[in-house]
Design a protein around this motif. Structure first.
Motif, PDB file in Angstrom:
ATOM      1  N   GLN A 148       8.496 -12.180  -0.298  1.00 29.59           N
ATOM      2  CA  GLN A 148       7.998 -13.548  -0.317  1.00 29.59           C
ATOM      3  C   GLN A 148       6.608 -13.603   0.303  1.00 29.59           C
ATOM      4  O   GLN A 148       6.369 -13.000   1.352  1.00 29.59           O
ATOM      5  CB  GLN A 148       8.964 -14.441   0.482  1.00 29.59           C
ATOM      6  CG  GLN A 148       8.525 -15.868   0.607  1.00 29.59           C
ATOM      7  CD  GLN A 148       9.482 -16.652   1.506  1.00 29.59           C
ATOM      8  OE1 GLN A 148      10.666 -16.357   1.583  1.00 29.59           O
ATOM      9  NE2 GLN A 148       8.943 -17.627   2.197  1.00 29.59           N
ATOM     10  N   ASP A 149       5.717 -14.325  -0.337  1.00 26.99           N
ATOM     11  CA  ASP A 149       4.364 -14.556   0.196  1.00 26.99           C
ATOM     12  C   ASP A 149       3.650 -13.258   0.558  1.00 26.99           C
ATOM     13  O   ASP A 149       2.918 -13.201   1.542  1.00 26.99           O
ATOM     14  CB  ASP A 149       4.410 -15.485   1.412  1.00 26.99           C
ATOM     15  CG  ASP A 149       4.994 -16.843   1.089  1.00 26.99           C
ATOM     16  OD1 ASP A 149       4.831 -17.295  -0.061  1.00 26.99           O
ATOM     17  OD2 ASP A 149       5.622 -17.461   1.971  1.00 26.99           O
ATOM     18  N   GLY A 150       3.867 -12.192  -0.206  1.00 23.69           N
ATOM     19  CA  GLY A 150       3.201 -10.920   0.048  1.00 23.69           C
ATOM     20  C   GLY A 150       3.845 -10.074   1.130  1.00 23.69           C
ATOM     21  O   GLY A 150       3.344  -9.010   1.464  1.00 23.69           O
ATOM     22  N   SER A 151       4.942 -10.547   1.701  1.00 21.53           N
ATOM     23  CA  SER A 151       5.659  -9.792   2.730  1.00 21.53           C
ATOM     24  C   SER A 151       6.979  -9.295   2.173  1.00 21.53           C
ATOM     25  O   SER A 151       7.584  -9.935   1.314  1.00 21.53           O
ATOM     26  CB  SER A 151       5.957 -10.677   3.950  1.00 21.53           C
ATOM     27  OG  SER A 151       4.786 -11.069   4.604  1.00 21.53           O
ATOM     28  N   LEU A 152       7.430  -8.177   2.703  1.00 18.09           N
ATOM     29  CA  LEU A 152       8.733  -7.637   2.357  1.00 18.09           C
ATOM     30  C   LEU A 152       9.603  -7.665   3.601  1.00 18.09           C
ATOM     31  O   LEU A 152       9.200  -7.174   4.655  1.00 18.09           O
ATOM     32  CB  LEU A 152       8.605  -6.195   1.845  1.00 18.09           C
ATOM     33  CG  LEU A 152       9.907  -5.465   1.523  1.00 18.09           C
ATOM     34  CD1 LEU A 152      10.651  -6.137   0.364  1.00 18.09           C
ATOM     35  CD2 LEU A 152       9.620  -4.002   1.194  1.00 18.09           C
TER      36      LEU A 152
END
Length: 148
Positions: free
Chosen positions: A64-68
């Protein structure tokens, strides 16, 4: 009115928000955030490339939003609770591989050992792609040889 669990979740969420605020104030980028309970992870998503959590004794992943977010399975911390089910809780750990230059996660191997009395092991490789969530590679499964 909050239940006792709801109040506890609120405190955990607040700890994640506090960590996100601390990270936002850092001069250098933060590569990994570690939290015990994944309930603390939402405020960190989009702030760091990788969030690691545990607590649930089973694996989960969310992008999500470039985070894992990677939630780790049980490495034996379930204690005697690991024997309460019909089958013993399997032992799970992951080996993470990072790029030496960017310091970003490139891949990880999920290793699963059968629970107490079981004789199996599974290794599943995941490759990280910035464009899409990671897809598991074919896994290798087999019995663990008995000691001679």
């Amino acid at each position: 009115k909050s239940t006792r669990r709801g109040e506890s979740d609120d405190l955990v969420k607040e700890s994640g928000a506090q960590l996100a605020a601390l990270i936002a104030g850092e001069q250098r980028p933060v590569d990994i955030a570690l939290v015990h309970d994944p309930v603390a992870a939402p405020p960190l998503m989009g702030k760091v490339p990788l969030v690691l959590a545990g607590h649930r004794h089973h694996r989960e992943q969310k992008q999500q939003d470039g985070s894992l977010l990677l939630v780790q399975g049980s490495t034996g911390g379930a204690g005697l609770r690991g024997l309460e089910g019909e089958k013993p809780t399997s032992l799970e750990c992951s080996i993470l591989y990072f790029d030496a230059v960017t310091r970003h996660l490139q891949a990880w191997d999920d290793v699963t050992l059968g629970g107490l009395g079981a004789t199996s092991v599974t290794v599943e490789r995941h490759l990280r792609s910035k464009e899409s969530p990671p897809e598991p590679s074919p896994s290798v499964t087999g019995p663990v040889p008995s000691p001679s």
